[in-house]
Motif scaffolding. Structure first.
Motif, PDB file in Angstrom:
ATOM      1  N   VAL A   1       0.904  -1.302  -0.006  1.00  0.00           N
ATOM      2  CA  VAL A   1       0.014   0.055   0.002  1.00  0.00           C
ATOM      3  C   VAL A   1       0.752   1.162   0.101  1.00  0.00           C
ATOM      4  O   VAL A   1       0.452   2.230  -0.598  1.00  0.00           O
ATOM      5  CB  VAL A   1      -1.070  -0.020   1.333  1.00  0.00           C
ATOM      6  CG1 VAL A   1      -1.672   1.246   1.260  1.00  0.00           C
ATOM      7  CG2 VAL A   1      -1.930  -1.206   1.048  1.00  0.00           C
TER       8      VAL A   1
ATOM      9  N   ALA B   1       3.898  -6.406   3.983  1.00  0.00           N
ATOM     10  CA  ALA B   1       2.421  -6.783   3.783  1.00  0.00           C
ATOM     11  C   ALA B   1       2.028  -8.077   4.223  1.00  0.00           C
ATOM     12  O   ALA B   1       2.923  -9.320   4.199  1.00  0.00           O
ATOM     13  CB  ALA B   1       2.253  -6.655   2.308  1.00  0.00           C
TER      14      ALA B   1
ATOM     15  N   ASP C   1      -5.710  -3.054  12.258  1.00  0.00           N
ATOM     16  CA  ASP C   1      -5.589  -3.668  13.580  1.00  0.00           C
ATOM     17  C   ASP C   1      -4.367  -3.261  14.202  1.00  0.00           C
ATOM     18  O   ASP C   1      -4.490  -2.801  15.421  1.00  0.00           O
ATOM     19  CB  ASP C   1      -5.789  -5.200  13.339  1.00  0.00           C
ATOM     20  CG  ASP C   1      -7.194  -5.699  13.218  1.00  0.00           C
ATOM     21  OD1 ASP C   1      -8.222  -4.809  13.051  1.00  0.00           O
ATOM     22  OD2 ASP C   1      -7.275  -6.639  13.400  1.00  0.00           O
TER      23      ASP C   1
ATOM     24  N   SER D   1     -13.437  -3.910   9.385  1.00  0.00           N
ATOM     25  CA  SER D   1     -12.509  -3.728  10.325  1.00  0.00           C
ATOM     26  C   SER D   1     -12.191  -2.261  11.020  1.00  0.00           C
ATOM     27  O   SER D   1     -11.899  -2.133  12.065  1.00  0.00           O
ATOM     28  CB  SER D   1     -11.129  -4.368   9.968  1.00  0.00           C
ATOM     29  OG  SER D   1     -10.676  -3.907   8.795  1.00  0.00           O
TER      30      SER D   1
ATOM     31  N   PRO E   1      -6.754  -6.481  -5.805  1.00  0.00           N
ATOM     32  CA  PRO E   1      -6.988  -7.445  -6.578  1.00  0.00           C
ATOM     33  C   PRO E   1      -8.399  -8.230  -6.545  1.00  0.00           C
ATOM     34  O   PRO E   1      -9.052  -7.962  -5.353  1.00  0.00           O
ATOM     35  CB  PRO E   1      -5.961  -8.530  -6.062  1.00  0.00           C
ATOM     36  CG  PRO E   1      -4.913  -7.790  -5.257  1.00  0.00           C
ATOM     37  CD  PRO E   1      -5.617  -6.747  -5.032  1.00  0.00           C
TER      38      PRO E   1
HETATM   39  N1  LIG Z   1     -10.918  -5.074  13.956  1.00  0.00           N
HETATM   40  C1  LIG Z   1     -11.930  -5.544  13.396  1.00  0.00           C
HETATM   41  O1  LIG Z   1     -12.895  -5.459  13.988  1.00  0.00           O
HETATM   42  C2  LIG Z   1     -11.651  -6.601  12.317  1.00  0.00           C
HETATM   43  C3  LIG Z   1     -12.752  -7.065  11.532  1.00  0.00           C
HETATM   44  C4  LIG Z   1     -12.431  -8.057  10.433  1.00  0.00           C
HETATM   45  C5  LIG Z   1     -11.103  -8.381   9.999  1.00  0.00           C
HETATM   46  N2  LIG Z   1     -10.013  -7.718  10.878  1.00  0.00           N
HETATM   47  C6  LIG Z   1      -8.618  -8.125  10.480  1.00  0.00           C
HETATM   48  O2  LIG Z   1      -8.619  -7.613   9.416  1.00  0.00           O
HETATM   49  C7  LIG Z   1      -7.500  -8.340   8.667  1.00  0.00           C
HETATM   50  C8  LIG Z   1      -7.815  -8.676   7.282  1.00  0.00           C
HETATM   51  O3  LIG Z   1      -8.039  -7.313   6.430  1.00  0.00           O
HETATM   52  P1  LIG Z   1      -7.861  -7.278   4.899  1.00  0.00           P
HETATM   53  O4  LIG Z   1      -8.491  -8.396   4.071  1.00  0.00           O
HETATM   54  O5  LIG Z   1      -8.177  -6.054   4.576  1.00  0.00           O
HETATM   55  O6  LIG Z   1      -6.315  -7.645   4.898  1.00  0.00           O
HETATM   56  P2  LIG Z   1      -5.036  -6.966   4.701  1.00  0.00           P
HETATM   57  O7  LIG Z   1      -4.651  -5.816   5.356  1.00  0.00           O
HETATM   58  O8  LIG Z   1      -3.910  -7.948   4.995  1.00  0.00           O
HETATM   59  O9  LIG Z   1      -5.038  -6.694   3.034  1.00  0.00           O
HETATM   60  C9  LIG Z   1      -5.093  -7.697   1.950  1.00  0.00           C
HETATM   61  C10 LIG Z   1      -4.138  -7.409   0.999  1.00  0.00           C
HETATM   62  O10 LIG Z   1      -4.559  -6.501   0.204  1.00  0.00           O
HETATM   63  C11 LIG Z   1      -3.299  -5.720   0.056  1.00  0.00           C
HETATM   64  N3  LIG Z   1      -3.922  -4.091  -0.271  1.00  0.00           N
HETATM   65  C12 LIG Z   1      -4.671  -3.410   0.479  1.00  0.00           C
HETATM   66  N4  LIG Z   1      -5.037  -2.470   0.005  1.00  0.00           N
HETATM   67  C13 LIG Z   1      -4.769  -2.503  -0.988  1.00  0.00           C
HETATM   68  C14 LIG Z   1      -5.262  -1.620  -2.499  1.00  0.00           C
HETATM   69  N5  LIG Z   1      -5.981  -0.495  -2.251  1.00  0.00           N
HETATM   70  N6  LIG Z   1      -4.587  -1.970  -3.565  1.00  0.00           N
HETATM   71  C15 LIG Z   1      -3.815  -3.143  -3.511  1.00  0.00           C
HETATM   72  N7  LIG Z   1      -3.480  -4.000  -2.772  1.00  0.00           N
HETATM   73  C16 LIG Z   1      -4.070  -3.687  -1.452  1.00  0.00           C
HETATM   74  C17 LIG Z   1      -2.445  -5.491   1.203  1.00  0.00           C
HETATM   75  O11 LIG Z   1      -1.095  -5.234   1.237  1.00  0.00           O
HETATM   76  C18 LIG Z   1      -2.377  -7.056   1.697  1.00  0.00           C
HETATM   77  O12 LIG Z   1      -1.623  -7.769   0.734  1.00  0.00           O
HETATM   78  C19 LIG Z   1      -7.125  -9.473   9.585  1.00  0.00           C
HETATM   79  O13 LIG Z   1      -5.960  -9.021  10.318  1.00  0.00           O
HETATM   80  C20 LIG Z   1      -8.402  -9.456  10.573  1.00  0.00           C
HETATM   81  O14 LIG Z   1      -7.952 -10.129  11.595  1.00  0.00           O
HETATM   82  C21 LIG Z   1     -10.377  -6.997  11.914  1.00  0.00           C
END
Ligand SMILES: NC(=O)c1ccc[n+]([C@@H]2O[C@H](COP(=O)([O-])OP(=O)(O)OC[C@H]3O[C@@H](n4cnc5c(N)ncnc54)[C@H](O)[C@@H]3O)[C@@H](O)[C@H]2O)c1
Ligand SMILES: [Zn+2]
Length: 358
Positions: free
Chosen positions: A43, A69, A107, A135, A172
């Motif tokens: 990012v 990441a 998080d 999240s 993606p």
């Molecule tokens: N706090 C909460 O209430 C809550 C709720 C649900 C999930 N979560 C947490 O969230 C995490 C999962 O979130 P996620 O799926 O967003 O994961 P993530 O942050 O790992 O992002 C997923 C992937 O997408 C990439 N990415 C992010 N934004 C991008 C963009 N705009 N363009 C290209 N690539 C991009 C990231 O680098 C990563 O490789 C877990 O750690 C989970 O425990 C927390």
């Protein structure tokens, strides 16, 4: 446009092009000088410059910290390393944290904000659909340990959330789709109308249609913040409704060593299991269960386990679910689309059966 959530009244901006106005908005809410932008290695190269520039032109002095990441970065060690860098950069109690990224960054950056100098403000700039609709809202922050996900953390509500739809253009497809698992979850537990809307539109094709996506994201933020407002610290059981599909979902995630399935994909399988249990124990009409499964499939989300997937590992992983701590099974069911409740008549055997038939 600005939505105000009921709890703590933090503003959530959902729009296009807002990344360039982060500084201006931060200035309105946080009259401070220094801040840290925490982003991951995917990012940061895409968006950190824009955010930094905007903060600088609003008079802030931002420091950028980039971490690798992936979920494997969501650890206490990484929290320590970030805090050390913040101390070295001279950030103090008057500083604030900007979390720029998906749920992982949201998080961990939120947790850093919760503990740095015993708590400094946090701005969430979610860059995944999952982070926007889920999240970034609700104030749960934390990290993983070797034994499980999110076992260490703190409640720390953000001061401001900024959703710029433009950032989703680089996301993606698989990541985009997993956001819909949580959107469909929200629809099933709280909003039959939204379920209809999502089902009617041809979403994957319309992903670029900003307007529909904008109102969908806003509605999901309302649903989540509405439920959280009733049970901010996850104590009364209201917030538990958000765990629909997550009992089995978390077990699937764990059984796949957090690599095989993305969170939303595991939740999709968990929703399928929760629907089967709801048919059996909550009177969910079979056709409604099938409609939910259909909708998940339309987003390319898994609704069956791969034939050779070790189901036993899922059953073993179930006991790690926080909801089993007390030995009682409290399972979220839906009697019809748009409604959910915590059932006390679901047995471990019901869950096992549902997993076996996945
Ligand atoms: N706090 C909460 O209430 C809550 C709720 C649900 C999930 N979560 C947490 O969230 C995490 C999962 O979130 P996620 O799926 O967003 O994961 P993530 O942050 O790992 O992002 C997923 C992937 O997408 C990439 N990415 C992010 N934004 C991008 C963009 N705009 N363009 C290209 N690539 C991009 C990231 O680098 C990563 O490789 C877990 O750690 C989970 O425990 C927390
Ligand atoms: Zn989830």
């Amino acid at each position: 446009m600005e939505i105000r959530s009921d709890i703590d009244r933090y503003p959530v901006l959902v729009d296009t092009g807002v990344l360039n106005r982060v500084g201006e908005h931060a200035h309105k809410h946080l009259p401070r000088d220094t801040c840290v932008i925490i982003a991951d290695s995917n990012v940061a190269p895409l968006f950190a410059d824009r955010v930094k520039k905007s903060l600088v032109s609003a008079g802030f002095r931002p420091t950028l910290i980039t971490i690798p990441a992936g979920e494997k970065s969501k650890t206490l060690e990484q929290v320590g390393a970030i805090c050390d860098q913040m101390i070295a950069a001279g950030l103090d109690r008057q500083s604030f944290v900007v979390g720029l990224g998906g749920g992982m960054i949201g998080d961990i950056s939120g947790f850093v904000a919760a503990i740095y100098h015993r708590g400094i403000p946090h701005i969430q700039i979610p860059t995944t659909l999952l982070a926007m609709v889920d999240s970034s809202i609700g104030g749960k922050t934390g990290v993983d340990t070797l034994d499980g996900k999110n076992l260490i953390g703190a409640f720390h509500q953000p001061s401001l959330v900024i959703d710029d739809l433009d950032v989703l253009k680089t996301l993606p497809r698989r990541q985009f789709n997993q956001g819909f698992a949580e959107i469909i979850k929200h629809a099933v537990i709280a909003d039959a109308k939204m379920f209809e809307k999502v089902a009617r539109a041809s979403w994957p094709a319309a992903a670029g249609e900003t307007h529909a996506l904008l109102s969908l994201i806003k509605r999901n933020i309302q649903i989540k913040s509405g439920i959280v407002a009733k049970d901010k610290r996850d104590r009364t059981g209201q917030r538990a409704l958000l765990n629909f599909g997550h009992t089995v979902g978390h077990a699937v995630e764990r059984a796949g060593n957090y690599r095989k399935f993305l969170h939303g994909e595991a939740v999709s399988l968990g929703i399928v299991a929760a629907c089967a249990i709801s048919v059996k124990r909550a009177g969910l009409p079979t056709d409604q269960g099938a409609t939910i499964v259909d909708l998940l499939e339309r987003f390319g989300l898994p609704t069956r386990l791969p034939p050779k997937f070790p189901r036993k590992k899922i059953l073993d992983a179930l006991k790690f679910d926080k909801k089993f701590e007390t030995g009682k099974v409290r399972f979220i069911v839906t009697p019809r689309i748009g409604v959910a409740y915590v059932a006390d008549n679901v047995t471990l055997a019901d869950i096992r059966d549902a997993v076996k038939s996945l």
